[in-house]
Design a protein around this motif. Structure first.
Motif, PDB file in Angstrom:
ATOM      1  N   GLU A  17       0.829  -1.212   0.000  1.00  0.00           N
ATOM      2  CA  GLU A  17       0.000   0.000   0.000  1.00  0.00           C
ATOM      3  C   GLU A  17       0.864   1.263   0.000  1.00  0.00           C
ATOM      4  N   ALA A  18       1.916   1.274   0.808  1.00  0.00           N
ATOM      5  CA  ALA A  18       2.812   2.433   0.840  1.00  0.00           C
ATOM      6  C   ALA A  18       3.520   2.599  -0.496  1.00  0.00           C
ATOM      7  N   ALA A  19       3.957   1.490  -1.069  1.00  0.00           N
ATOM      8  CA  ALA A  19       4.640   1.548  -2.357  1.00  0.00           C
ATOM      9  C   ALA A  19       3.700   2.060  -3.446  1.00  0.00           C
ATOM     10  N   ALA A  20       2.454   1.632  -3.395  1.00  0.00           N
ATOM     11  CA  ALA A  20       1.481   2.095  -4.384  1.00  0.00           C
ATOM     12  C   ALA A  20       1.234   3.594  -4.259  1.00  0.00           C
ATOM     13  N   ALA A  21       1.472   4.133  -3.064  1.00  0.00           N
ATOM     14  CA  ALA A  21       1.332   5.578  -2.844  1.00  0.00           C
ATOM     15  C   ALA A  21       2.622   6.328  -3.151  1.00  0.00           C
ATOM     16  N   GLY A  22       3.693   5.603  -3.512  1.00  0.00           N
ATOM     17  CA  GLY A  22       4.955   6.250  -3.854  1.00  0.00           C
ATOM     18  C   GLY A  22       5.783   6.677  -2.651  1.00  0.00           C
ATOM     19  N   LEU A  23       5.589   6.012  -1.521  1.00  0.00           N
ATOM     20  CA  LEU A  23       6.351   6.358  -0.318  1.00  0.00           C
ATOM     21  C   LEU A  23       7.606   5.503  -0.186  1.00  0.00           C
ATOM     22  N   PRO A  24       8.709   6.081   0.293  1.00  0.00           N
ATOM     23  CA  PRO A  24       9.862   5.262   0.638  1.00  0.00           C
ATOM     24  C   PRO A  24       9.482   4.323   1.786  1.00  0.00           C
ATOM     25  N   VAL A  25      10.018   3.103   1.762  1.00  0.00           N
ATOM     26  CA  VAL A  25       9.721   2.106   2.794  1.00  0.00           C
ATOM     27  C   VAL A  25      11.016   1.672   3.463  1.00  0.00           C
ATOM     28  N   VAL A  26      11.006   1.715   4.794  1.00  0.00           N
ATOM     29  CA  VAL A  26      12.111   1.189   5.600  1.00  0.00           C
ATOM     30  C   VAL A  26      11.521   0.037   6.396  1.00  0.00           C
ATOM     31  N   GLN A  40      15.490  -4.444  -3.366  1.00  0.00           N
ATOM     32  CA  GLN A  40      16.229  -3.268  -3.806  1.00  0.00           C
ATOM     33  C   GLN A  40      15.385  -1.995  -3.734  1.00  0.00           C
ATOM     34  N   GLN A  41      14.066  -2.150  -3.678  1.00  0.00           N
ATOM     35  CA  GLN A  41      13.210  -0.983  -3.562  1.00  0.00           C
ATOM     36  C   GLN A  41      12.885  -0.636  -2.112  1.00  0.00           C
ATOM     37  N   VAL A  42      13.046  -1.602  -1.222  1.00  0.00           N
ATOM     38  CA  VAL A  42      12.766  -1.387   0.200  1.00  0.00           C
ATOM     39  C   VAL A  42      14.092  -1.183   0.916  1.00  0.00           C
ATOM     40  N   ASN A  60      18.831  12.861   1.334  1.00  0.00           N
ATOM     41  CA  ASN A  60      18.785  12.737  -0.118  1.00  0.00           C
ATOM     42  C   ASN A  60      17.381  12.306  -0.545  1.00  0.00           C
ATOM     43  N   PRO A  61      16.396  13.179  -0.336  1.00  0.00           N
ATOM     44  CA  PRO A  61      15.010  12.788  -0.622  1.00  0.00           C
ATOM     45  C   PRO A  61      14.750  12.490  -2.101  1.00  0.00           C
ATOM     46  N   ASP A  62      15.478  13.137  -2.995  1.00  0.00           N
ATOM     47  CA  ASP A  62      15.256  12.875  -4.422  1.00  0.00           C
ATOM     48  C   ASP A  62      15.560  11.420  -4.759  1.00  0.00           C
ATOM     49  N   GLU A  63      16.667  10.909  -4.240  1.00  0.00           N
ATOM     50  CA  GLU A  63      17.036   9.510  -4.477  1.00  0.00           C
ATOM     51  C   GLU A  63      16.009   8.577  -3.845  1.00  0.00           C
ATOM     52  N   ALA A  64      15.584   8.887  -2.625  1.00  0.00           N
ATOM     53  CA  ALA A  64      14.604   8.046  -1.926  1.00  0.00           C
ATOM     54  C   ALA A  64      13.288   7.993  -2.691  1.00  0.00           C
ATOM     55  N   PHE A  65      12.838   9.133  -3.198  1.00  0.00           N
ATOM     56  CA  PHE A  65      11.569   9.138  -3.922  1.00  0.00           C
ATOM     57  C   PHE A  65      11.703   8.542  -5.313  1.00  0.00           C
ATOM     58  N   GLU A  66      12.886   8.633  -5.922  1.00  0.00           N
ATOM     59  CA  GLU A  66      13.110   7.955  -7.198  1.00  0.00           C
ATOM     60  C   GLU A  66      13.006   6.449  -6.992  1.00  0.00           C
ATOM     61  N   ARG A  67      13.645   5.964  -5.938  1.00  0.00           N
ATOM     62  CA  ARG A  67      13.567   4.543  -5.595  1.00  0.00           C
ATOM     63  C   ARG A  67      12.113   4.146  -5.313  1.00  0.00           C
ATOM     64  N   ALA A  68      11.389   5.007  -4.614  1.00  0.00           N
ATOM     65  CA  ALA A  68       9.985   4.732  -4.304  1.00  0.00           C
ATOM     66  C   ALA A  68       9.145   4.686  -5.581  1.00  0.00           C
TER      67      ALA A  68
END
Length: 93
Positions: A17-26, A40-42, A60-68
């Motif tokens: 659900e978080a991934a579908a919303a485009g959120l970074p996941v830890v 690799q995405q989590v 580095n939010p840009d990288e985190a959101f690109e990964r998301a």
């Protein structure tokens, strides 16, 4: 950012659900192992190291959101309504 701190996990659908919303996941390894094709995405870390990972995401939010966003695309592919429907239908046949 979604934080999944479980030491034991059955099926953490909240990750999808978080991934579908485009959120970074830890997530802990216990939670991430439910989706072996997606590590690799989590961001996987032990709870004691979550602060380090969160700081890295914040730094580095840009990288985190690109990964998301990559994760979001994969989720759309793997968990589309059509694909889930076909899978469920095959199980019931």
């Amino acid at each position: 950012c979604l934080l999944v701190t479980s030491n034991w996990e059955g099926m953490p659908l909240v990750i999808i659900e978080a991934a579908a919303a485009g959120l970074p996941v830890v997530a802990t390894a216990a939670a991430a192992q439910c989706f072996p094709a997606l590590p690799q995405q989590v961001h996987v870390a032990e709870v004691e190291n979550f602060a380090v990972v969160i700081r890295a995401i914040a730094g580095n939010p840009d990288e985190a959101f690109e990964r998301a966003m990559q994760y979001k695309s994969l989720i759309k592919e793997e968990f589309s309504i059509e694909k889930c429907y076909r899978h469920h239908l095959s199980v019931w046949k």
